[in-house]
Write a protein that holds these residues in place. Sequence first.
Motif, PDB file in Angstrom:
ATOM      1  N   UNK A 599      23.794 -47.472 -68.615  1.00  0.00           N
ATOM      2  CA  UNK A 599      24.943 -47.739 -68.198  1.00  0.00           C
ATOM      3  C   UNK A 599      24.210 -47.280 -66.126  1.00  0.00           C
ATOM      4  N   UNK A 600      25.026 -47.319 -65.478  1.00  0.00           N
ATOM      5  CA  UNK A 600      24.625 -47.361 -64.247  1.00  0.00           C
ATOM      6  C   UNK A 600      23.385 -47.014 -64.077  1.00  0.00           C
ATOM      7  N   UNK A 601      23.013 -46.459 -64.957  1.00  0.00           N
ATOM      8  CA  UNK A 601      21.280 -45.822 -64.096  1.00  0.00           C
ATOM      9  C   UNK A 601      20.179 -47.658 -64.407  1.00  0.00           C
ATOM     10  N   UNK A 603      21.590 -50.127 -64.951  1.00  0.00           N
ATOM     11  CA  UNK A 603      21.892 -51.517 -63.773  1.00  0.00           C
ATOM     12  C   UNK A 603      21.307 -51.148 -62.721  1.00  0.00           C
ATOM     13  N   UNK A 604      22.050 -50.220 -61.699  1.00  0.00           N
ATOM     14  CA  UNK A 604      21.833 -49.577 -60.267  1.00  0.00           C
ATOM     15  C   UNK A 604      20.591 -49.316 -60.006  1.00  0.00           C
ATOM     16  N   UNK A 605      19.555 -48.338 -60.854  1.00  0.00           N
ATOM     17  CA  UNK A 605      18.562 -47.592 -60.754  1.00  0.00           C
ATOM     18  C   UNK A 605      17.214 -48.388 -60.801  1.00  0.00           C
ATOM     19  N   UNK A 607      16.410 -47.940 -63.615  1.00  0.00           N
ATOM     20  CA  UNK A 607      15.695 -46.834 -63.963  1.00  0.00           C
ATOM     21  C   UNK A 607      14.773 -47.252 -65.492  1.00  0.00           C
ATOM     22  N   UNK A 628      13.116 -40.977 -63.983  1.00  0.00           N
ATOM     23  CA  UNK A 628      13.281 -40.912 -63.390  1.00  0.00           C
ATOM     24  C   UNK A 628      14.293 -40.055 -63.884  1.00  0.00           C
ATOM     25  N   UNK A 629      15.347 -40.477 -64.166  1.00  0.00           N
ATOM     26  CA  UNK A 629      16.730 -39.679 -64.497  1.00  0.00           C
ATOM     27  C   UNK A 629      16.644 -38.999 -65.911  1.00  0.00           C
ATOM     28  N   UNK A 631      15.879 -35.760 -66.908  1.00  0.00           N
ATOM     29  CA  UNK A 631      16.243 -34.472 -66.282  1.00  0.00           C
ATOM     30  C   UNK A 631      18.216 -34.468 -67.566  1.00  0.00           C
ATOM     31  N   UNK A 632      18.732 -36.133 -67.040  1.00  0.00           N
ATOM     32  CA  UNK A 632      19.701 -36.120 -68.550  1.00  0.00           C
ATOM     33  C   UNK A 632      19.293 -35.504 -70.000  1.00  0.00           C
ATOM     34  N   UNK A 636      21.757 -31.383 -69.289  1.00  0.00           N
ATOM     35  CA  UNK A 636      22.372 -31.492 -68.047  1.00  0.00           C
ATOM     36  C   UNK A 636      23.770 -31.247 -68.062  1.00  0.00           C
ATOM     37  N   UNK A 637      24.009 -30.557 -66.947  1.00  0.00           N
ATOM     38  CA  UNK A 637      25.114 -30.000 -67.485  1.00  0.00           C
ATOM     39  C   UNK A 637      25.900 -29.270 -68.218  1.00  0.00           C
TER      40      UNK A 637
END
Lengths: 696, 696
Positions: A599-601, A603-605, A607, A628-629, A631-632, A636-637
């Motif tokens: 998803x956005x990770x 594409x946008x980061x 990462x 970097x992400x 933790x997901x 997460x949450x």
Amino acid sequence: MDRLFRPRSIALVGASDRSIWSVSAFDNLKRAGFTGRVVPVNPKGGVIHGVEAATSIGAIGEPIDAALLMVPEAVMHDTLHDLKAAGVGGAVILSAGFAETGEEGVQRQAALSATAREAGIRILGPNCLGFANMADGAPIWTTPLRRPMPNPTLAVVSQSGALASQMEQFAYQQRIALTHMISTGNEADVTIADAIEYLAHRSEARAIALFLETVRNPAAFARAVEAANAAGKAVVVLKVGTSEAAAAAAQAHTGSLVGDDRVFDALCRRLGVVRVKSLEELVVTADIIGRIGKVERPGLAMMAMSGGLCEIAVDQAEVDDLPLPALAPETLAALREALPSYATPNNPLDTTGAAMTQPNLIAEAMRIVSNDPAIGLVSFVFDAPAKADARGFAARFIDAVGQGIAKAATPGLMFSHTFSPVSGEGRGMADAAGVAYSGGGLRHALTAISHLFRWSEAQPQALDLNRASGVRPQIGDGERGVLDYLASHGVPVIPGAVATSADEAVETARGFGGPAVLKIASPDIPHKTEVGGVALRLSGDEAVAQAYADIRARVEAAKPEARIDGVIVSPMRSGGVELFVGTLKDPQWGPAIAVGLGGVFVEALKDTSLRLLPITEADALEMMDELRGKALLDGFRGAAAVDRAAAARAIVAIGDAALALGSDLVSLEVNPLLADGERIEALDGLVIWEDNDEHA
Amino acid sequence: MDRLFRPRSIALVGASDRSIWSVSAFDNLKRAGFTGRVVPVNPKGGVIHGVEAATSIGAIGEPIDAALLMVPEAVMHDTLHDLKAAGVGGAVILSAGFAETGEEGVQRQAALSATAREAGIRILGPNCLGFANMADGAPIWTTPLRRPMPNPTLAVVSQSGALASQMEQFAYQQRIALTHMISTGNEADVTIADAIEYLAHRSEARAIALFLETVRNPAAFARAVEAANAAGKAVVVLKVGTSEAAAAAAQAHTGSLVGDDRVFDALCRRLGVVRVKSLEELVVTADIIGRIGKVERPGLAMMAMSGGLCEIAVDQAEVDDLPLPALAPETLAALREALPSYATPNNPLDTTGAAMTQPNLIAEAMRIVSNDPAIGLVSFVFDAPAKADARGFAARFIDAVGQGIAKAATPGLMFSHTFSPVSGEGRGMADAAGVAYSGGGLRHALTAISHLFRWSEAQPQALDLNRASGVRPQIGDGERGVLDYLASHGVPVIPGAVATSADEAVETARGFGGPAVLKIASPDIPHKTEVGGVALRLSGDEAVAQAYADIRARVEAAKPEARIDGVIVSPMRSGGVELFVGTLKDPQWGPAIAVGLGGVFVEALKDTSLRLLPITEADALEMMDELRGKALLDGFRGAAAVDRAAAARAIVAIGDAALALGSDLVSLEVNPLLADGERIEALDGLVIWEDNDEHA
């Protein structure tokens, strides 16, 4: 190759007392104590560099191992034929005017290569400064060199002659003795790979420092690095082109292609090559790795006579991802017993200035911390003096450090506070005390140690770059084609079956349990949503049956001419973490695999983590850990933590599935690979072939 | 302060020929050419350091400006009283045994401070190495110093004496002359802020290099930096504690608090302080900024006699975010005309080795590129020689660079290829040619230049740390309390109104248009979803009316005792980008504001930008631009691009709203601030007060 790189007789062709190149080459041989014959060659004859010159190679009258060619490009062809006739083994070509000048130069260089091959002469250059074999006192180098130093530990290879000179100067300033320095220039014959391979077998150096603009023969480069690895020699590389702008500059400058930089990173990791970012880091890192060799575990114990420096070290270690482990309780207890009350046992350990008066305690402290289970290297920060000091304080201190290293259970290193030139006396003092010393200063030393630790842990894998362009395996058309192919290679994929009636759809959905997804199955409908060919979140038999009928009706209305295989029924998934797993094909280094958060990770980061294929499960675990992400992935949450081992198996299987598609494959993408606790499933797949024919 | 830092007479109290501190202090004064009186003081009298010693301060018989105290902690109190009686102006206290040793030491130090204040004596230390005023030839420094160099340009201030010594040594190795070096130690009286403020007014130095463990008086520090800024002097700081581990180490080491490191970054940005990461970077950066001064625009033109180095520079510039702009067509045309065909006009410009034979062309090229509209600094990479060379080549070349700089429309800099010590002759040659030269090498020079550019562009803002603890403004209770408060401060918030009947709810929802959200409004129900107090995506009058009735009924059933104000009706929002905007209160530096992308971005990636409050719209725009995920703001995946100016206005308003809540505010959080094209709206807000009383 030995006749070129370890010549016993040398001709300087085009020699002249007015040429600074010729003068330098001659002086370097004298300064290095070359014991063989050196013959200046000049058609005019006479005395050159104080020696009787020959009027031609042929006129020398005895065999010559290597020749330095300082003649214009125009007479190069004839000169090489003269060399052949005289039985010369190798030639260093200083002259420019070849591939670096453009298309015509490329052709001239190709002709030069052909002539040399035909003549059986190995060529270094053209457009290079030569090589300096310091180990055997046999340099053919065309700018002034310093006198060889004792105990050489480092070899330098560079595609840029100017930078090789800078490295030699810098190494001298640090009193790091070189075994060899080789400038490969345009590489008409001898490439960087040949130079590394030669050094792997011949040089006493325990590390090879490499400045690289481009790799001209990837397979040979990989083999050369493997040879260096086998010989226990670290290869440390500064490669330019990390930025796009640099890639453009390199193209302007060398006329050669620069591959994608991140792939080169992946290559270095694969081959166990250490990659650095500056000339200082290159020399300091290669020097420290060469002096220390592999350590048993990553973990630095550091001691300094300054609390401030200890604090800087902690910050710097974090930047470098360098483990400065907390010491074990037994270690702390032993330190407390051994040290006076002024010191607070800690890592890094601030010994305070009081250590100056009790250097023997330092040796004991080094022994103690070296036995800590988390420590793989002990170090002390102390500047080797520029001159042997009158009161002998520094020498006594360095001796104590040497005793500490001798008693230590791990290797030891002493380094300066800040970047500091090393004098001959300072190096001599450290050598005499058995102390590996670097003048690189805290910042460069810690970076080098972090490289040393990673290098020690690396498990290089061979690289197969001769992948045949095989027959393309059959991949089914349509919605499930790629997924079924993936499944056949052990990739867990979302279940799905084609139903040709509402009853069958209901039956299938029941089998999966939970809500269902229905999609039209047709080779003629790429965009299913647009024709109403998709229905999501269908709970219960009625909803599934109704959706089946609706989809058939809508598609029939929108695309009456389309061939319809039926409707694919799958379970509806929600929640979990989307991963992106995709392969790419690098023109130089072959297939590689990228993993990211979907998803956005991704594409946008951007990462993602990248590796050359094939990979192991350990690689895949490492790749997830680099995100970097990440933790997901860990619940997460309140979501379920992803079963990383299961995800790693799926990633490895995707990589293997891509390899099985052969060398025509451009990319196999799984997006998303849904990871929901222990359930890992490819939800969609895409194959791109060399000719841009996509299978989705 | 001047009596301490520019003394005309000095007493060495506790002097002894057997003390290396005392010997060093005396030798340093001699070597620096101190012309005033120096009196060793020792109760036993006699001849010390070859000078008649006084048996006490009082026995000297004439006024003394400053005293170095090398006496045990136990007699410190009496000694200070002696100093007072003798009219001494300032004291440097070398002795340790104070705050650095623990709680009792803290008390001893407080007593010391009180005594000194009472005696009217300024104190440097305790637990410091002293200061060295090289500009006036008046050092009181207790380890061996080098002889002062001509043309000092740099001042050094350090909380660690050992690191000050290292910096002095390093600066000497680079032939960077210091005006002052001040080691502040435990700062019982004179703090780092006092030292900076003194140097701002007194030192000839154009830059101050600062090693910092902790700031003991934030307001004074901010004022001191402002004074330095006003005097045009750059403040460059290496502060430890960037890692959590370092924070722990610093606590062990200095017994002082280390504030949050990211807030210190924000502080540096606010005050125009340059923050660096190593001792080398500290000295090299401060030196280069001091030599060059502010540039008119960020944009480096670089020339080197090595294509390889140009490529490294391009990569390094990307790491440092250093602009190496493409040259304008007119510049390229002018270069083509001026330079021989071997050079390809470019930036960086590879002049190739041929430049060695034509140094005058280099001067002309520097003039040409300096007139490019994108260039603010021209540079040439060349190593100043260790010794004046026999053939005068280097001197001629450096002269040509000097001519280029003289003719250039911008400042100019010459720096070495790699880190390289600078000899007195090398520095002299550069000075004589009017060439600002750094031996820091490409890597450190480019990093320093990137700092120089940012420093030149910075617009420091004053910091008000005396925010009164005002009366807490009234914030309404309940769901809309914080949102209404934000709205009253100009923050756009989602509309919402409390309805007390189904009809009213329908009316309100109609007014907003589109689907609606209903939430119970009650001061007694913090968790609305749990009691069925929320209904989403309500389209049409009927759905709204039904939801109103349902919510009232469910809440009545679940919480019959709760006070109910009604039901809040708001428009339902979907799509857009969620931003997180929150303030925090730093114990040292006051209120700060963080901006990030909301949801998983801020939580899993910690992708936020931080500034001290208040901020301007320009700050807020910069903050958004710093986010790694900023692509999400630009119309990612076909979404509308966020109106960044409108978002910036909202962020500034949130910051101002937080400031208006006074100093008891711990945090004001807006999460999310929904940004959908031009519509920016706070959807939810939270206020946390000092006593943990939350208003949501």
